[in-house]
Enzyme design. Structure first.
Site, PDB file in Angstrom:
ATOM      1  N   GLU A   1       0.842  -1.207   0.000  1.00  0.00           N
ATOM      2  CA  GLU A   1       0.000   0.000   0.000  1.00  0.00           C
ATOM      3  C   GLU A   1       0.873   1.251   0.000  1.00  0.00           C
ATOM      4  O   GLU A   1       0.382   2.366  -0.210  1.00  0.00           O
ATOM      5  CB  GLU A   1      -0.930  -0.005   1.219  1.00  0.00           C
ATOM      6  CG  GLU A   1      -2.152  -0.894   1.055  1.00  0.00           C
ATOM      7  CD  GLU A   1      -1.776  -2.354   0.868  1.00  0.00           C
ATOM      8  OE1 GLU A   1      -2.338  -2.985  -0.046  1.00  0.00           O
ATOM      9  OE2 GLU A   1      -0.914  -2.878   1.594  1.00  0.00           O
TER      10      GLU A   1
ATOM     11  N   ASP B   1      -7.337  -4.233  -5.831  1.00  0.00           N
ATOM     12  CA  ASP B   1      -6.637  -4.643  -4.613  1.00  0.00           C
ATOM     13  C   ASP B   1      -6.939  -6.098  -4.257  1.00  0.00           C
ATOM     14  O   ASP B   1      -7.080  -6.453  -3.098  1.00  0.00           O
ATOM     15  CB  ASP B   1      -7.008  -3.720  -3.441  1.00  0.00           C
ATOM     16  CG  ASP B   1      -6.019  -3.829  -2.287  1.00  0.00           C
ATOM     17  OD1 ASP B   1      -4.908  -4.350  -2.504  1.00  0.00           O
ATOM     18  OD2 ASP B   1      -6.372  -3.413  -1.167  1.00  0.00           O
TER      19      ASP B   1
END
Length: 695
Positions: free
Chosen positions: A204, A315
């Site tokens: 991230e 994601d």
């Protein structure tokens, strides 16, 4: 492309799985002295993460079985003292020579007498300022490995440490990740044949993932595999050639590898590219993100890969540990593996060359030029273990692209299978999968965050991900038949399934629930045979072992930060001779007391003044109550190293704070329940959310 050996492109997109199939007993492969079982089941000891080098989480013990599991009770408990808010208790114990080794969320290691739970020693690596460290997604540690008389642990601040297994004294420590740029360590290392293998987490943030092998006696690095190929390396052509996105393209490693010594291969999965949910600046398939990879464990050279998602913009990173098993298909014994994806599909491959075991088709998917979407995605033959479309709630199906208009997608970024390890039973030929049915809304920013240069280590999600008001998340615990990739049985839960499972020769499979229940199912039929309330979220995988003729089952009960399940600090150990009964169930929403009171603790005048602390990434507390129609002063501290804010949509409140700043807002609201969250891109989805009750 979806699979490539280093010498030939694998052209098959569908490998048939027709015909009768059976699973053979796992055969042992000779191993160097002092290492865990290879493919044979775990026995009296639970000697490594995953039970054996195949990561099967299957035990040959059968003293506890389908006929008597109803009599299972607590034998002893151990409290870590770590039930604080931004943390999760996800440890998977190791048991060797009568000693149990467990870890805490700040990378602490305890050695306990496995018969009684008596503490023998504790090692604290003294992670500096762990609550302020930029860490995704919560403070946790999943366990250790043991070998050469040492215990190996990876720390939140990026160290790999060896301590003496008998005394707990540190033998060596090496830096394997940089915490200042968002790199961290939460996985259990893998020890084998004098080497310790460890990945680096944190995609991230703007980092480049890797897996490294270290000399078990000294910590010296032996080899390194970069998960994103650089210029001149195979796969680099799948990244843009007109920018350096690859250099900070994420692709971290979250889970413990599995090893097949006979083939000489190590298997692991690689997570999402960065930015997570904005593909506009990284055209191409973005290898080796979202891939299953096989390496020569001695040299780190890649043998093959299989990409489960091309050019991921949702994601859907690969974080579930790879499980190895041998299966007879059409009369031939096949070395196979399984990986459960965040996209809700189980990927079954032949582990010698990475080709599909049952069948996987490259299928056309919806396109969006702004996101530079891949034309096709690999769709396994069989059945998904969570819903991959949700029209009944206005949701869009798997692989729907999104732009500046919000799109509700099933599963969401937190859906499918997360890190929770599967188990495999050779009795049933089933893989047991924890699943999350968690629809989320995706929205690309009109001025994407990724268009702005981000310093090394910057948190860069690229778009907004959030929950839809009125949409409920749930969970599945599913037995998947590896010969068909279809559901054999499935338990549906009101809450998400996070933590993993363990199967035994007693015909059982154990798993935990976020509501505090610890369950035993009939591994073949799916009938729940036993349930025990532990008092906090059971969001960790169980293990089993035997000492002095008594079989024990151990599991951590401490909750999960990202799913915000009830916190605690207890290791429960059960046996048929146990006398401890269940405890009271936790409240549906809890606010645990910090281990050490700090600025996040509500003040004495909580009715008119509330103090909240923001960390990287989470709030403390996650719930508070104030009186209705009364001015209430809310003081917000930012104790993290990232910019955060405090937002409540219904009240049009939003206060942004830089690191170290303190601000306050005054709230006067009618009775009701309100959600407060951090509106910085990705922070809400990563768990920075709480509940305000007004009454």
């Amino acid at each position: 492309m979806f699979s490539r050996t280093i010498f030939a492109l694998i052209l098959s997109v569908l490998i048939g799985g027709a015909g009768l199939a059976t699973v053979t007993a796992q055969t042992a492969t000779p191993s160097p002295t002092g290492v865990a079982p290879v493919g044979e089941p775990s026995g009296a000891e639970w000697a490594t993460y995953g039970g054996n080098l195949y990561n099967q989480r299957y035990s040959s013990l059968d003293q506890i079985n389908t006929g008597n599991v109803k009599d299972l009770k607590g034998a002893w408990t151990f409290h870590t003292g770590t039930g604080f808010l931004p943390a999760s208790l996800e440890t998977s114990p190791i048991v060797r020579d009568g000693i149990m080794y467990i870890t805490g969320p700040h990378s602490q290691v305890w050695a306990l007498d496995a018969r009684t739970g008596k503490e023998m020693w504790v090692f604290d690596p003294k992670v500096p300022n762990p609550l302020s460290q930029p860490t995704c997604c919560g403070q946790d540690n999943r366990g250790v490995d043991v070998g050469d008389g040492m215990v190996y642990v990876a720390t939140l601040d990026g160290r790999l440490i060896a301590v003496d297994a008998k005394s707990g004294t540190q033998k060596w420590a090496v830096r394997v990740a940089d915490p200042l740029i968002g790199e961290t360590e939460t996985m259990a290392p893998r020890y084998y044949d004098g080497l310790v293998f460890i990945g680096v987490s944190g995609a991230e943030y703007t980092m480049r993932g890797r897996l490294t092998a270290h000399d078990a006696k000294t910590g010296n690095e032996i080899w390194r595999f970069n998960t994103i190929p650089g210029p001149g390396e195979p796969g680099h052509e799948t990244w843009p050639q007109d920018n350096n996105t690859w250099a900070s393209g994420g692709a971290s490693v979250w889970s413990t590898p599995s090893i097949d010594p006979e083939l000489g291969l190590l298997y692991f999965v690689i997570a999402n590219p960065n930015p997570d949910v904005d593909g506009s600046m990284r055209a191409g398939d973005n290898l080796y993100s979202d891939s299953i990879v096989a390496l020569d464990y001695k040299t780190g050279k890649m043998t093959w890969y299989f990409q489960t998602i091309h050019h991921d913009i949702w994601d859907y990173d690969a974080t579930n540990p790879v499980v190895l098993f041998d299966v007879e298909m059409n009369g031939q014994l096949v070395k196979a593996l399984g990986h459960a994806g965040r996209n809700g599909w189980l990927f079954l491959l032949k582990r010698d060359d990475g080709t599909p075991l049952v069948g996987i088709n490259e299928q056309a998917v919806p396109q969006l030029a702004a996101q530079k979407t891949a034309k096709t995605q690999p769709i396994p033959v069989g059945e998904p273990f969570v819903p991959i479309s949700c029209p009944e709630i206005g949701g869009s199906p798997l692989y729907t692209p999104f732009d500046t208009t919000p799109v509700l997608i099933c599963p969401g970024a937190a859906g499918g299978a997360q890190w929770s390890p599967m188990s495999f039973s050779p009795q049933t030929h089933y893989l047991y999968v924890c699943g999350l049915n968690e629809p989320l809304t995706f929205k690309k920013e009109s001025e994407p965050e990724s268009a702005t240069p981000v310093p090394s280590g910057g948190y860069r999600l690229g778009s907004k991900i959030g929950s839809e008001e009125g949409v409920h998340s749930s969970g599945t615990f599913t037995a998947m038949d590896v010969t068909t990739n279809k559901i054999a049985w499935q338990a549906k839960w009101e809450q998400t399934c996070v933590g993993g499972s363990m199967a035994t020769a007693g015909g059982l499979v154990f798993t935990g629930e976020s509501n505090g229940n610890f369950d035993a199912y009939d591994a073949r039929t799916g009938d729940r045979l036993w349930q025990f309330q532990t008092g906090a979220g059971v969001n960790a995988p169980a293990v089993t072992y035997e000492i002095d003729g008594v079989q024990y089952v151990a599991v951590a009960s401490g909750g999960n930060m990202q799913e915000d399940t009830p916190r605690g600090d207890t290791l429960w150990v059960f046996s048929l001779q146990g006398t401890m009964g269940p405890v009271a169930a936790p409240a549906a929403a809890t606010t645990p007391v910090p281990a050490t009171p700090g600025p996040g603790t509500p003040s004495a005048a909580a009715e008119t003044t509330v103090e909240i602390t923001g960390y990287d990434i989470g709030y403390q507390p996650t719930e508070f109550t104030i009186p209705a129609n009364t001015d209430v002063r809310v003081v917000v501290h930012n104790a993290g190293q990232l910019t955060h804010n405090f937002s409540i949509d219904k009240l049009n409140i939003s206060a942004t704070l830089n690191p170290g700043e303190t601000g306050e807002v005054t709230i006067n609201a009618p009775a009701g329940t309100y959600t407060y969250y951090c509106d910085v891109d990705g922070h809400r989805q990563a768990g920075m959310v709480g509940t305000m009750i007004v009454k």
